[in-house]
Design a protein around this motif. Sequence first.
Motif: not given
Length: 143
Positions: A66-80
């Motif tokens: 589960x995760x919140x949405x106050x911050x961006x989803x971290x999926x794909x983080x290492x790409x950017x």
Amino acid sequence: MSVGGRRWLPVCLWLVGCCGGPAVAQDRPLAKEEFAPSSVARGRALLANRHESGCVLCHTVPGLPAGGDLGPALAGLAERASAAQIRQRIADPRLLNPQTIMPAYFSTLGLNGVASAYAGRTVLTEQGLEDILAYLLQTTRAP
Ligand code: HEC
């Protein structure tokens, strides 16, 4: 003999420069030899822990339920973002966004209203920060 030696010298220097000291040292300002190597499993446990890190209160993280949405989803983080950028973001996101609601996890500067038990302490240890980074780097690349 000496000609061959000279020919290899630039290659050796390049290898040392790229794979050894300076490049890695820049990317990793913390003294790695002072603590055990980072652990993806420990990083996962820390990320998922709402009391110790609280990351999932604001973010969805690949591989965690589960995760919140106050911050961006971290999926794909290492790409950017690079490892150094992600480390800096977690250590003190105020350097990137002075108005951020995200806590500074490896800084004790300018924090107000800190409970006395936590005064002068960072939220994460260096080891914890590196463990979280290891998990994020491994799991947030595009499939
Ligand atoms: C109170 C909510 C909150 C918590 C808790 C929180 N963050 Fe954040 N985080 C944010 C917000 C909001 C942003 C977007 C940038 C900004 O506003 O500073 C962000 C941005 C980020 C980014 C950059 C994302 C991108 O797409 O570039 C990373 C990485 C990150 N957070 C990691 C973490 C980690 C790891 C933890 C736990 C150790 C954590 N955050 C805890 C709110 C939070």
